[in-house]
Design a protein around this motif. Structure first.
Motif, PDB file in Angstrom:
ATOM      1  N   LEU A 161       0.829  -1.205   0.000  1.00  0.00           N
ATOM      2  CA  LEU A 161       0.000   0.000   0.000  1.00  0.00           C
ATOM      3  C   LEU A 161       0.864   1.255   0.000  1.00  0.00           C
ATOM      4  O   LEU A 161       0.608   2.189  -0.772  1.00  0.00           O
ATOM      5  N   GLY A 162       1.873   1.271   0.843  1.00  0.00           N
ATOM      6  CA  GLY A 162       2.752   2.428   0.898  1.00  0.00           C
ATOM      7  C   GLY A 162       3.387   2.709  -0.452  1.00  0.00           C
ATOM      8  O   GLY A 162       3.470   3.862  -0.887  1.00  0.00           O
ATOM      9  N   ILE A 214       0.104   7.000   7.354  1.00  0.00           N
ATOM     10  CA  ILE A 214       0.467   5.743   7.996  1.00  0.00           C
ATOM     11  C   ILE A 214      -0.081   4.585   7.179  1.00  0.00           C
ATOM     12  O   ILE A 214      -1.295   4.455   7.014  1.00  0.00           O
ATOM     13  N   ALA A 215       0.827   3.763   6.668  1.00  0.00           N
ATOM     14  CA  ALA A 215       0.427   2.604   5.864  1.00  0.00           C
ATOM     15  C   ALA A 215       1.105   1.357   6.415  1.00  0.00           C
ATOM     16  O   ALA A 215       1.447   0.443   5.663  1.00  0.00           O
ATOM     17  N   THR A 216       1.257   1.320   7.695  1.00  0.00           N
ATOM     18  CA  THR A 216       1.901   0.193   8.366  1.00  0.00           C
ATOM     19  C   THR A 216       0.865  -0.865   8.722  1.00  0.00           C
ATOM     20  O   THR A 216      -0.335  -0.633   8.594  1.00  0.00           O
ATOM     21  N   PRO A 217       1.329  -2.028   9.179  1.00  0.00           N
ATOM     22  CA  PRO A 217       0.383  -2.970   9.762  1.00  0.00           C
ATOM     23  C   PRO A 217      -0.277  -2.365  10.996  1.00  0.00           C
ATOM     24  O   PRO A 217       0.238  -1.390  11.575  1.00  0.00           O
ATOM     25  N   ALA A 218      -1.394  -2.958  11.397  1.00  0.00           N
ATOM     26  CA  ALA A 218      -2.187  -2.379  12.480  1.00  0.00           C
ATOM     27  C   ALA A 218      -1.370  -2.219  13.759  1.00  0.00           C
ATOM     28  O   ALA A 218      -1.449  -1.194  14.434  1.00  0.00           O
ATOM     29  N   PHE A 261      -4.167   4.533   7.186  1.00  0.00           N
ATOM     30  CA  PHE A 261      -4.681   3.404   6.415  1.00  0.00           C
ATOM     31  C   PHE A 261      -4.680   2.116   7.209  1.00  0.00           C
ATOM     32  O   PHE A 261      -5.187   1.103   6.742  1.00  0.00           O
ATOM     33  N   ALA A 262      -4.081   2.140   8.392  1.00  0.00           N
ATOM     34  CA  ALA A 262      -4.047   0.934   9.206  1.00  0.00           C
ATOM     35  C   ALA A 262      -5.397   0.735   9.890  1.00  0.00           C
ATOM     36  O   ALA A 262      -6.026   1.696  10.304  1.00  0.00           O
ATOM     37  N   PRO A 263      -5.839  -0.497   9.982  1.00  0.00           N
ATOM     38  CA  PRO A 263      -7.145  -0.762  10.579  1.00  0.00           C
ATOM     39  C   PRO A 263      -7.110  -0.697  12.091  1.00  0.00           C
ATOM     40  O   PRO A 263      -7.280  -1.698  12.777  1.00  0.00           O
ATOM     41  N   THR A 264      -6.881   0.459  12.613  1.00  0.00           N
ATOM     42  CA  THR A 264      -6.816   0.662  14.056  1.00  0.00           C
ATOM     43  C   THR A 264      -7.354   2.037  14.394  1.00  0.00           C
ATOM     44  O   THR A 264      -7.273   2.950  13.591  1.00  0.00           O
ATOM     45  N   ASP A 303     -10.304   3.040   5.462  1.00  0.00           N
ATOM     46  CA  ASP A 303     -10.291   1.628   5.811  1.00  0.00           C
ATOM     47  C   ASP A 303     -10.935   0.813   4.706  1.00  0.00           C
ATOM     48  O   ASP A 303     -12.132   0.861   4.466  1.00  0.00           O
ATOM     49  N   LEU A 304     -10.108   0.056   4.026  1.00  0.00           N
ATOM     50  CA  LEU A 304     -10.566  -0.656   2.840  1.00  0.00           C
ATOM     51  C   LEU A 304     -11.614  -1.701   3.184  1.00  0.00           C
ATOM     52  O   LEU A 304     -12.632  -1.820   2.503  1.00  0.00           O
ATOM     53  N   SER A 305     -11.385  -2.454   4.246  1.00  0.00           N
ATOM     54  CA  SER A 305     -12.306  -3.546   4.524  1.00  0.00           C
ATOM     55  C   SER A 305     -13.644  -3.019   5.039  1.00  0.00           C
ATOM     56  O   SER A 305     -14.683  -3.627   4.828  1.00  0.00           O
ATOM     57  N   ILE A 306     -13.609  -1.858   5.699  1.00  0.00           N
ATOM     58  CA  ILE A 306     -14.867  -1.290   6.158  1.00  0.00           C
ATOM     59  C   ILE A 306     -15.741  -0.906   4.975  1.00  0.00           C
ATOM     60  O   ILE A 306     -16.954  -1.146   4.974  1.00  0.00           O
ATOM     61  N   GLU A 307     -15.128  -0.336   3.975  1.00  0.00           N
ATOM     62  CA  GLU A 307     -15.902   0.045   2.791  1.00  0.00           C
ATOM     63  C   GLU A 307     -16.558  -1.176   2.160  1.00  0.00           C
ATOM     64  O   GLU A 307     -17.722  -1.145   1.763  1.00  0.00           O
ATOM     65  N   LEU A 308     -15.797  -2.245   2.102  1.00  0.00           N
ATOM     66  CA  LEU A 308     -16.356  -3.479   1.528  1.00  0.00           C
ATOM     67  C   LEU A 308     -17.500  -4.015   2.375  1.00  0.00           C
ATOM     68  O   LEU A 308     -18.502  -4.508   1.852  1.00  0.00           O
ATOM     69  N   GLN A 309     -17.347  -3.917   3.679  1.00  0.00           N
ATOM     70  CA  GLN A 309     -18.396  -4.438   4.547  1.00  0.00           C
ATOM     71  C   GLN A 309     -19.683  -3.646   4.394  1.00  0.00           C
ATOM     72  O   GLN A 309     -20.788  -4.193   4.449  1.00  0.00           O
ATOM     73  N   ILE A 310     -19.541  -2.341   4.195  1.00  0.00           N
ATOM     74  CA  ILE A 310     -20.736  -1.527   3.983  1.00  0.00           C
ATOM     75  C   ILE A 310     -21.410  -1.932   2.670  1.00  0.00           C
ATOM     76  O   ILE A 310     -22.637  -2.048   2.597  1.00  0.00           O
TER      77      ILE A 310
END
Lengths: 255, 255
Positions: free
Chosen positions: B104-105, B161-165, B186-189, B203-210
């Motif tokens: 991602l970074g 911030i494009a690090t792991p959570a 961009f980290a899911p935290t 948050d990429l996964s949040i968008e998908l969940q919506i």
DNA sequence: ATGTCTTTGTGAACGCGTGCACAAAGATGG
DNA sequence: CCATCTTTGTGCACGCGTTCACAAAGACAT
């Protein structure tokens, strides 16, 4: 109208407000963390803190789903994880396709957050023939020609567009024509889709621009104490003197 | 009273609503496109269509900035581009650092939308020593040890911030301590920051969940329409067969 | 100048989301 | 069983954002 419709006019489906839906994934993530640490129950106060929201808001959000808490105790973590997952439709497996395997597409393909939450990358699609067959994140990239077949064979209803801006609308049209009804768009373009198709947009540069606005405002506030020089831009404004032209200038315009 | 900086009343800066600020980049992009095609003026109706919003909303948004239009004619494209750019603070150059040069970074570093809009990637930072010196998007990656020095030397006030959570919060703390006051995460935290620091989250996964939620709802509506009278028996979709439109839940309550 | 036509700018109504504050519900202890 | 304590669920008020609808402002033709 047809562009980027995110809200639901006839939202009598269950009456869950859009704002609440947008927070459910947040709660779910916090709950998953608690679940992994084997925490049995959690109060609205604790969970709200973990999710970064107000506790009253959280309780109201949950009230739209039903009464899943126990007064005096809190919420059962496992039960709530299940309920929210079910509400979000994550108990089923959603196959998604990612179109446009550049840097961003590859990042998305590698992103672990998908697979762990009910999403499965069914295919990676790119227009570049040189990419075809090349594995990304363990999945071989397929050529755009296969798009329609991939979508229909896998029953894909969610598509992710990570192409350049120019390619986004044509790709979108093909996805929709093939049966996709939800699109996550990373390309910096306004997509036009027919009714019944949901589009969510993630725009990296827009986020930065919003930050820049606030940053500038903060800098302007700081400079309120310091003296500021005259700025060059000659704004020829018709009338009035009410609002200062920009953040760092007093209401009185020096001649 | 001067130091009362709690949430984001945002009211005192200039009274530009947050929702309007979030749309300004949208208008700016549409206007830039018109500008490149040498379109001299544009009406609110046309511009609204290009930006994918309501024309009344657009006019009201612009009214917060001032009276930049001409009745009977529309808006001067070049002038408006300048005004919005200035309002967003894009007339100056914002150095940004990207921390976490994974997929991602790297995608962000290569993203052209930054440089073209007043943002300059001042540095790429990663915790992996093996990455140090390796060029990404033409910029050599530097090790995390240099973070504080990089931020202060370059006067960086915006960090990505494009690090792991797990690494996000510590990185965030260091950025803030070094002087960064705006963070794009961009980290899911959920990041905790002191007052006066702005955080925007993607948050990429949040968008998908919506999207999944709406997708599920659409599927449910279709099923309800198909099996009109009876309350829809959720086909063989793998999940437990109870998500009818009415919202009652199975009585099974794990204790 | 005058009238007509186009388009802006905005007052006002409305709906949604948020947060407060508290009563109801249940657990817990005596 | 009763009292007390904790925490949920929600009625209510308030503020923000959206949308409508229209008067004012200017361009343009006559």
């Amino acid at each position: 109208m047809a562009t980027g419709r995110t809200h639901r006019p006839a939202s009598r489906s269950r009456g869950i407000p859009e704002a609440t839906v947008a927070r459910l994934p947040l709660y779910l993530r916090a709950l998953t963390g608690l679940s992994e640490r084997s925490v049995p129950t959690v109060s609205s106060e604790e969970l709200a803190a973990a999710a970064g929201v107000n506790s009253a808001k959280l309780r109201k959000d949950f009230s739209y789903l039903g009464s899943y808490g126990t007064r005096g105790v809190g919420y059962d973590v496992e039960y709530l994880v299940y309920q929210i997952s079910r509400e979000l439709g994550l108990t089923q497996d959603w196959p998604v396709v990612i179109v446009g395997i550049g840097n961003l597409g590859a990042a998305l393909a590698n992103y672990g957050g998908f697979a762990s939450r009910g999403f499965r990358v069914a295919a990676l699609i790119d227009a570049d023939p040189a990419m075809a067959g090349k594995p990304v994140a363990g999945i071989p990239v397929q050529h755009s020609d296969e798009l329609e077949k991939i979508v229909s064979d896998n029953g894909v209803s969610i598509g992710v567009i990570a192409t350049p801006a120019g390619a986004a609308q044509p790709v979108c049209d093909r996805l929709v024509a093939a049966g996709v009804t939800s699109i996550l768009n990373f390309a910096p373009t306004v997509l036009t889709v027919p009714d019944g198709v949901d589009v969510r947009k993630v725009d990296l540069s827009i986020e930065l621009q919003i930050l820049a606005f606030h940053e500038q405002r903060k800098a302007g506030e700081e400079a309120a104490a310091a003296a500021d020089g005259a700025h060059a831009a000659a704004a020829h404004r018709g009338d009035s003197a009410e609002q200062g032209p920009d953040g760092d200038v007093p209401a009185v315009m020096p001649a």
